[in-house]
Design a protein around this motif. Structure first.
Motif, PDB file in Angstrom:
ATOM      1  N   THR A   1       1.367   0.762   9.944  1.00  0.00           N
ATOM      2  CA  THR A   1       1.538   1.958   9.118  1.00  0.00           C
ATOM      3  C   THR A   1       2.504   2.939   9.781  1.00  0.00           C
ATOM      4  OG1 THR A   1      -0.504   2.870  10.068  1.00  0.00           O
ATOM      5  CG2 THR A   1      -0.669   1.741   7.944  1.00  0.00           C
ATOM      6  N   ASN A   2       2.561   2.928  11.118  1.00  0.00           N
ATOM      7  CA  ASN A   2       3.561   3.740  11.807  1.00  0.00           C
ATOM      8  C   ASN A   2       4.957   3.161  11.620  1.00  0.00           C
ATOM      9  OD1 ASN A   2       1.831   5.689  12.819  1.00  0.00           O
ATOM     10  ND2 ASN A   2       1.466   4.616  14.749  1.00  0.00           N
TER      11      ASN A   2
ATOM     12  N   ALA B   1      -1.394  11.965   6.641  1.00  0.00           N
ATOM     13  CA  ALA B   1      -2.115  11.195   7.655  1.00  0.00           C
ATOM     14  C   ALA B   1      -1.758   9.724   7.496  1.00  0.00           C
ATOM     15  CB  ALA B   1      -3.620  11.396   7.514  1.00  0.00           C
ATOM     16  N   ARG B   2      -1.866   9.007   8.605  1.00  0.00           N
ATOM     17  CA  ARG B   2      -1.551   7.579   8.610  1.00  0.00           C
ATOM     18  C   ARG B   2      -2.830   6.750   8.516  1.00  0.00           C
ATOM     19  NH1 ARG B   2       3.748   7.259  11.276  1.00  0.00           N
ATOM     20  NH2 ARG B   2       4.947   8.474   9.765  1.00  0.00           N
ATOM     21  N   PRO B   3      -2.946   5.882   7.511  1.00  0.00           N
ATOM     22  CA  PRO B   3      -4.115   4.995   7.466  1.00  0.00           C
ATOM     23  C   PRO B   3      -4.081   3.983   8.607  1.00  0.00           C
ATOM     24  CG  PRO B   3      -2.557   4.428   5.727  1.00  0.00           C
ATOM     25  CD  PRO B   3      -2.048   5.688   6.370  1.00  0.00           C
TER      26      PRO B   3
ATOM     27  N   VAL C   1       0.839  -1.199   0.000  1.00  0.00           N
ATOM     28  CA  VAL C   1       0.000   0.000   0.000  1.00  0.00           C
ATOM     29  C   VAL C   1       0.872   1.248   0.000  1.00  0.00           C
ATOM     30  CG1 VAL C   1      -1.642   1.336   1.389  1.00  0.00           C
ATOM     31  CG2 VAL C   1      -2.015  -1.106   1.002  1.00  0.00           C
ATOM     32  N   LYS C   2       1.954   1.222   0.745  1.00  0.00           N
ATOM     33  CA  LYS C   2       2.864   2.376   0.764  1.00  0.00           C
ATOM     34  C   LYS C   2       3.440   2.633  -0.623  1.00  0.00           C
ATOM     35  CE  LYS C   2       7.025   4.241   2.912  1.00  0.00           C
ATOM     36  NZ  LYS C   2       8.078   4.082   3.937  1.00  0.00           N
ATOM     37  N   ASP C   3       3.788   1.562  -1.330  1.00  0.00           N
ATOM     38  CA  ASP C   3       4.403   1.715  -2.652  1.00  0.00           C
ATOM     39  C   ASP C   3       3.420   2.245  -3.695  1.00  0.00           C
ATOM     40  OD1 ASP C   3       6.783   0.791  -1.687  1.00  0.00           O
ATOM     41  OD2 ASP C   3       6.524  -1.262  -2.428  1.00  0.00           O
TER      42      ASP C   3
ATOM     43  N   GLU D   1       6.046   4.146   8.305  1.00  0.00           N
ATOM     44  CA  GLU D   1       5.845   5.564   8.013  1.00  0.00           C
ATOM     45  C   GLU D   1       5.054   5.746   6.719  1.00  0.00           C
ATOM     46  OE1 GLU D   1       9.732   7.280   8.067  1.00  0.00           O
ATOM     47  OE2 GLU D   1       9.847   7.279  10.255  1.00  0.00           O
ATOM     48  N   ILE D   2       3.881   5.124   6.701  1.00  0.00           N
ATOM     49  CA  ILE D   2       3.009   5.219   5.526  1.00  0.00           C
ATOM     50  C   ILE D   2       2.189   6.505   5.650  1.00  0.00           C
ATOM     51  CG2 ILE D   2       1.185   4.109   4.207  1.00  0.00           C
ATOM     52  CD1 ILE D   2       2.163   1.446   5.321  1.00  0.00           C
ATOM     53  N   ASP D   3       2.582   7.517   4.914  1.00  0.00           N
ATOM     54  CA  ASP D   3       1.925   8.820   4.975  1.00  0.00           C
ATOM     55  C   ASP D   3       1.093   9.031   3.727  1.00  0.00           C
ATOM     56  OD1 ASP D   3       2.942   9.648   7.464  1.00  0.00           O
ATOM     57  OD2 ASP D   3       4.860  10.130   6.535  1.00  0.00           O
ATOM     58  N   ILE D   4      -0.186   9.310   3.926  1.00  0.00           N
ATOM     59  CA  ILE D   4      -1.135   9.509   2.837  1.00  0.00           C
ATOM     60  C   ILE D   4      -1.693  10.930   2.930  1.00  0.00           C
ATOM     61  CG2 ILE D   4      -3.286   8.685   1.810  1.00  0.00           C
ATOM     62  CD1 ILE D   4      -1.016   6.633   1.702  1.00  0.00           C
TER      63      ILE D   4
END
Length: 590
Positions: free
Chosen positions: A441-442, A456-458, A120-122, A445-448
């Motif tokens: 997600t933390n 924001a973090r999902p 998802v991050k990618d 560091e998945i930032d959307i």
């Protein structure tokens, strides 16, 4: 489709395999569905693989029904993502670890939260991409210390794991409820008797967590249901209502007594009732001090592993410590009971006479059962050989560092929140759903970008089903003294046709029935073996467990065939004419 038993890769056994402990293991091996390859590792033979694929089909349909999209990650995974979430260490010895020829570390995937989060991050960067739910049905690996019960607890198993990604907690709750409903439909379609139980999250992390447990006397898990039917929980997740604090003022002073040879609760109670204490004493009046060592499975800032922490767990003397509840209480750390060598290394611990008073002075952490409330009065060890203390009061004579609810749960214990009392049952875990939150997600560091253009973090949910285990559960729940009884949704074939005797007309009619059913899309197993006795054919039909069995025997001369319903154990003699449409309708209704 018609499969002829004369060509089927199958050998049934009349005797149970020597290593089989539970009915599902015995029957699946005897009926030629699975075959042992190594401890905890099984091959799927043609019949077994068809059942597995049918179960997968039900799972897949219901997952796609809630909008989940299927993908497939490799089972061989690099170490680095699992280091980022600390699970390379936290999983402990159950994780299969290996090195490639260049010395790089890999693992065989037990679950894939890390992979899904990184995918998802990618690929996603905007709130417009959410919510999304992804799933896979894949082989997983865990190095079980004691694999048992065939495919119920193995080292290699097939699992459906899905993961929801939402931008807020409200979305996560919706995804969680969608999965909960899908799981209910899956298990209902398969005809499984189950309970939805409150559960702990364990090494997975997260907050809300529920287990789906198939009711089975051979299950490894204990769970409780309340007498009013409104509460169910895995025993590990049961939380006993805390006792109200009692006033300390006015309580008698603690007194030390000589109590030789009282290293057990039973001996202590006998002594107390002969010591003229002015009251009758039961085991519930004594305080058991269980000593453990806790490995936190964490490192300090320099990367050095933190040492074990000596810990005392206080429980009423009429209760044993439940080892599974104890393990869960300290996850992701590991806990072990102290051994003789530990007592020898800590001479302030007098085995059989340990009490909580003064332990903190020696760096021992003191945790207590919820029944050990402030002001409660106990008889406990005096930390001296052959001595106990009477009228030891919690909050006055010793302090606790926290609550540790690990005592055994019993039939008749009060249920939480006034739901009556508890009844203990046995079950097999078949599904588990978690609200993971932002742990993963933390970690990555998945930032959307959210609707306001800010980062924001999902938040994630994780949802698993033991697909191969479901095959064993069906065999455990749906069987009789004759053999297996597959529900239509899972059965490798819906109809089993057998010819008893040498009547050429009967054999020809059986062929026609098989063709007619096949043309209607019904899978048929046709026992066309020419030199096998009717008795053997009948026993094999019962053992293999197809839902409907049609036998062309002596009655065919009078225009009759025998129809056996394995689901209901009913046997009827019905007209041979029109039998195809009659059986097809039974299959559709079932």
């Amino acid at each position: 489709m018609i499969t002829r038993m004369s060509q089927l890769f199958l050998r049934t056994l009349r005797e149970d395999p020597a290593d089989a402990e539970v009915p599902s293991h015995k029957l699946l091996v005897r009926a030629g569905y699975i075959r042992r390859t190594a401890p905890g590792v099984y091959s799927w033979l043609p019949l077994g693989l068809k059942v597995l694929r049918n179960v997968e089909k039900v799972v897949r349909e219901e997952m796609e029904g809630i909008g989940a999209q299927e993908l497939a990650f490799p089972a061989l995974l690099p170490r680095e993502p699992y280091e980022a979430t600390h699970r390379w260490t936290e999983y402990g010895p159950e994780l299969f670890r290996l090195k490639d020829r260049k010395g790089a570390d890999y693992l065989l995937g037990p679950t894939h939260e890390e992979m899904f989060a990184l995918a998802v991050k990618d690929l996603f960067s905007s709130y417009k991409d959410f919510p999304t739910t992804l799933f896979q049905i894949q082989t997983k690996y865990r190095d079980e210390a004691r694999p048992r019960a065939g495919i119920l607890r193995g080292r290699e198993f097939v699992m459906k794991d899905s993961y929801s990604f939402d931008m807020d907690d409200e979305g996560l709750e919706n995804s969680y409820q969608l999965h909960r409903g899908a799981y209910q439909r899956i298990f209902d379609r398969l005809g499984i008797k189950y309970e939805i139980c409150h559960a702990t999250s364990g090494a997975m992390g997260g907050s809300a967590s529920e287990e789906f447990l198939a009711v089975s006397e051979n299950g490894e898990d204990s769970f409780v249901v309340s007498t009013d039917g409104e509460y169910a929980a895995n025993v590990e997740a049961v939380r006993i209502p805390a006792v109200e604090p009692q006033p300390i003022e006015g309580q008698p002073e603690a007194r030390v007594y000589e109590s030789p040879n009282c290293t057990t609760i039973a001996a202590l109670v006998d002594w107390a009732n002969g010591a003229d204490l002015g009251r009758e004493v039961t085991a519930a009046d004594t305080l058991k001090c269980v000593l453990v060592a806790v490995d936190p499975k964490k490192a300090d800032k320099e990367g050095n592993a933190l040492p074990e922490q000596l810990t005392a767990v206080l429980v009423p003397g009429d209760r044993e410590v439940d080892e599974k509840r104890l393990e869960v209480a300290f996850e992701p750390g590991e806990v072990r009971l102290l051994e003789d060598k530990d007592f020898a290394a800590n001479d302030f611990l007098i085995k059989g006479y340990v009490g909580p008073q003064g332990l903190a002075d020696h760096g021992v952490k003191v945790l207590a059962d919820p029944r050990v409330a402030e002001g409660t009065n106990w008889i406990t060890g005096a930390n001296e050989e052959g001595k106990h203390i009477v009228d030891v009061v919690a909050g006055r004579d010793f302090q606790i560092d926290g609550i540790c609810d690990v005592a055994e749960v019993r039939d008749g214990d009060p249920a939480p929140e006034g739901h009556g009392t508890l009844k203990i049952e046995r079950g097999i875990e078949i599904g588990h759903i978690f609200q993971l939150g932002r742990k993963y997600t933390n970690a990555f560091e998945i930032d959307i970008l959210d609707v306001n253009g800010k980062r924001a973090r999902p938040t994630m949910g994780s949802y698993g089903i033991g697909v191969s285990r479901l095959v064993a559960v069906l065999a455990e729940q749906q069987l009789d003294e004759k053999g297996l009884k597959w529900p239509v949704a899972a059965a490798p074939y819906k109809v089993h046709i057998a010819v008893a005797g040498k009547n050429a007309d009967a054999a020809e009619a059986a062929e026609r029935l098989a063709e007619d059913l096949s043309q209607q899309g019904i899978e048929v197993l046709f026992d066309d073996r020419p030199k096998v006795s009717p008795g053997v054919k009948f026993k094999d039909a019962e053992l293999l467990g197809m839902p409907f069995v049609v036998i062309f025997g002596r009655g065919y001369a009078d225009g009759k065939v025998e129809l056996r319903n394995r689901l209901t154990n009913e046997t009827d003699e019905v007209a041979a004419e029109g039998i195809a449409d009659y059986v097809a309708e039974l299959v559709r209704k079932a």
